[in-house]
Write a protein that holds these residues in place. Sequence first.
Motif, mmCIF file in Angstrom:
data_model
loop_
_atom_site.group_PDB
_atom_site.id
_atom_site.type_symbol
_atom_site.label_atom_id
_atom_site.label_comp_id
_atom_site.label_asym_id
_atom_site.label_seq_id
_atom_site.Cartn_x
_atom_site.Cartn_y
_atom_site.Cartn_z
ATOM 1 N N HIS A 1 55.048 33.450 30.634
ATOM 2 C CA HIS A 1 55.169 32.472 28.562
ATOM 3 C C HIS A 1 56.799 32.608 28.382
ATOM 4 C CE1 HIS A 1 50.917 32.182 28.342
ATOM 5 N NE2 HIS A 1 50.541 33.646 29.306
ATOM 6 N N PHE A 2 56.880 31.841 27.448
ATOM 7 C CA PHE A 2 58.061 31.715 26.753
ATOM 8 C C PHE A 2 58.603 32.158 25.773
ATOM 9 C CE2 PHE A 2 58.049 29.543 30.834
ATOM 10 C CZ PHE A 2 58.882 29.362 31.759
ATOM 11 N N LEU A 3 57.392 32.338 24.559
ATOM 12 C CA LEU A 3 57.796 32.778 23.257
ATOM 13 C C LEU A 3 58.824 33.174 23.048
ATOM 14 C CD1 LEU A 3 53.559 33.220 22.635
ATOM 15 C CD2 LEU A 3 55.200 30.908 22.543
ATOM 16 N N GLU A 4 59.435 34.297 23.185
ATOM 17 C CA GLU A 4 60.218 35.014 23.593
ATOM 18 C C GLU A 4 61.471 34.274 23.830
ATOM 19 O OE1 GLU A 4 59.975 38.210 21.456
ATOM 20 O OE2 GLU A 4 58.109 37.474 21.630
ATOM 21 N N GLU A 5 61.731 33.098 24.366
ATOM 22 C CA GLU A 5 63.100 32.381 24.832
ATOM 23 C C GLU A 5 63.664 31.288 23.991
ATOM 24 O OE1 GLU A 5 64.238 33.347 27.421
ATOM 25 O OE2 GLU A 5 63.032 34.851 28.026
ATOM 26 N N GLN A 6 65.264 31.317 24.392
ATOM 27 C CA GLN A 6 65.370 30.364 23.211
ATOM 28 C C GLN A 6 65.893 29.796 23.800
ATOM 29 O OE1 GLN A 6 66.241 29.894 19.835
ATOM 30 N NE2 GLN A 6 64.541 31.740 18.920
ATOM 31 N N PHE A 7 65.768 28.449 23.382
ATOM 32 C CA PHE A 7 66.095 27.087 24.378
ATOM 33 C C PHE A 7 67.144 25.839 23.681
ATOM 34 C CE2 PHE A 7 61.983 28.504 26.238
ATOM 35 C CZ PHE A 7 61.869 28.026 27.683
ATOM 36 N N ASP A 8 68.049 25.419 24.282
ATOM 37 C CA ASP A 8 68.709 23.688 23.716
ATOM 38 C C ASP A 8 68.336 23.204 23.421
ATOM 39 O OD1 ASP A 8 70.413 26.326 22.777
ATOM 40 O OD2 ASP A 8 71.811 26.375 24.338
ATOM 41 N N PHE A 9 67.678 22.450 24.879
ATOM 42 C CA PHE A 9 66.600 20.845 24.967
ATOM 43 C C PHE A 9 65.476 22.187 25.855
ATOM 44 C CE2 PHE A 9 71.372 21.142 25.977
ATOM 45 C CZ PHE A 9 71.816 20.238 25.219
ATOM 46 N N VAL A 10 64.818 20.881 26.019
ATOM 47 C CA VAL A 10 63.117 20.928 26.071
ATOM 48 C C VAL A 10 62.881 19.186 26.856
ATOM 49 C CG1 VAL A 10 60.844 20.391 26.285
ATOM 50 C CG2 VAL A 10 62.196 22.339 24.991
ATOM 51 N N ILE A 11 63.221 19.204 28.119
ATOM 52 C CA ILE A 11 63.119 17.884 28.972
ATOM 53 C C ILE A 11 61.836 17.699 29.642
ATOM 54 C CG2 ILE A 11 63.854 16.904 30.606
ATOM 55 C CD1 ILE A 11 66.455 17.948 30.364
ATOM 56 N N THR A 12 60.724 17.390 29.115
ATOM 57 C CA THR A 12 59.017 16.274 29.537
ATOM 58 C C THR A 12 59.401 15.320 30.447
ATOM 59 O OG1 THR A 12 59.005 14.919 27.735
ATOM 60 C CG2 THR A 12 58.289 17.586 27.594
ATOM 61 N N VAL A 13 59.233 15.779 31.676
ATOM 62 C CA VAL A 13 58.681 14.162 32.654
ATOM 63 C C VAL A 13 57.240 13.304 32.145
ATOM 64 C CG1 VAL A 13 60.938 15.534 33.795
ATOM 65 C CG2 VAL A 13 58.324 15.679 34.079
ATOM 66 N N CYS A 14 55.973 14.206 31.891
ATOM 67 C CA CYS A 14 55.148 13.279 31.772
ATOM 68 C C CYS A 14 54.248 12.718 30.089
ATOM 69 C CB CYS A 14 54.073 14.369 32.330
ATOM 70 S SG CYS A 14 51.739 13.978 32.128
ATOM 71 N N ASP A 15 54.057 11.820 30.736
ATOM 72 C CA ASP A 15 53.676 11.171 29.028
ATOM 73 C C ASP A 15 53.030 11.988 28.039
ATOM 74 O OD1 ASP A 15 55.716 8.413 29.370
ATOM 75 O OD2 ASP A 15 53.833 7.680 30.506
ATOM 76 N N LYS A 16 51.604 12.526 28.668
ATOM 77 C CA LYS A 16 50.996 13.097 28.278
ATOM 78 C C LYS A 16 51.020 14.352 27.967
ATOM 79 C CE LYS A 16 47.150 10.913 30.992
ATOM 80 N NZ LYS A 16 45.896 11.541 31.947
ATOM 81 N N VAL A 17 51.952 15.047 28.542
ATOM 82 C CA VAL A 17 53.071 16.674 28.565
ATOM 83 C C VAL A 17 53.177 16.169 27.115
ATOM 84 C CG1 VAL A 17 54.005 18.314 29.336
ATOM 85 C CG2 VAL A 17 52.614 17.392 30.643
ATOM 86 N N ALA A 18 54.401 15.373 26.951
ATOM 87 C CA ALA A 18 55.233 14.864 26.279
ATOM 88 C C ALA A 18 54.588 14.746 24.634
ATOM 89 C CB ALA A 18 55.901 13.852 26.422
ATOM 90 N N GLU A 19 53.446 14.170 25.021
ATOM 91 C CA GLU A 19 52.480 14.315 23.003
ATOM 92 C C GLU A 19 51.896 15.200 23.172
ATOM 93 O OE1 GLU A 19 49.465 11.128 24.479
ATOM 94 O OE2 GLU A 19 50.510 9.673 24.998
ATOM 95 N N ARG A 20 51.325 16.208 24.069
ATOM 96 C CA ARG A 20 51.088 17.411 23.659
ATOM 97 C C ARG A 20 52.297 18.633 24.146
ATOM 98 N NH1 ARG A 20 46.370 16.139 28.079
ATOM 99 N NH2 ARG A 20 48.329 17.680 29.392
ATOM 100 N N CYS A 21 53.101 18.796 23.740
ATOM 101 C CA CYS A 21 54.333 19.536 24.255
ATOM 102 C C CYS A 21 54.563 19.857 23.476
ATOM 103 C CB CYS A 21 55.508 19.198 24.748
ATOM 104 S SG CYS A 21 56.340 20.193 24.604
#
Length: 76
Positions: free
Chosen positions: A1-21
């Motif tokens: 799990h990444f709840l405690e992490e900070q991200f500058d970018f999130v890259i999705t590569v699947c259309d379904k995931v992009a919708e539900r990310c």
Amino acid sequence: HFLEEQFDFVITVCDKVAERCPVFPGDPERIHWSFEDPGIQPDAGAQRRACEHVASGLAGRLRIWMSLPEIRRRLE
């Protein structure tokens, strides 16, 4: 799990995931690079070729993206 992490970018590569990310803490920049899911191919050989195609495409896009001056500055 990444709840405690900070991200500058999130890259999705699947259309379904992009919708539900999910929402990520810190409101990172979202980038979507659409690739066909290799898992939908009918057999193992076709899936392997599709995976190789996706891997090659991701490597190329990452090289270009990471060479952009704004991205280079943010990553350094």
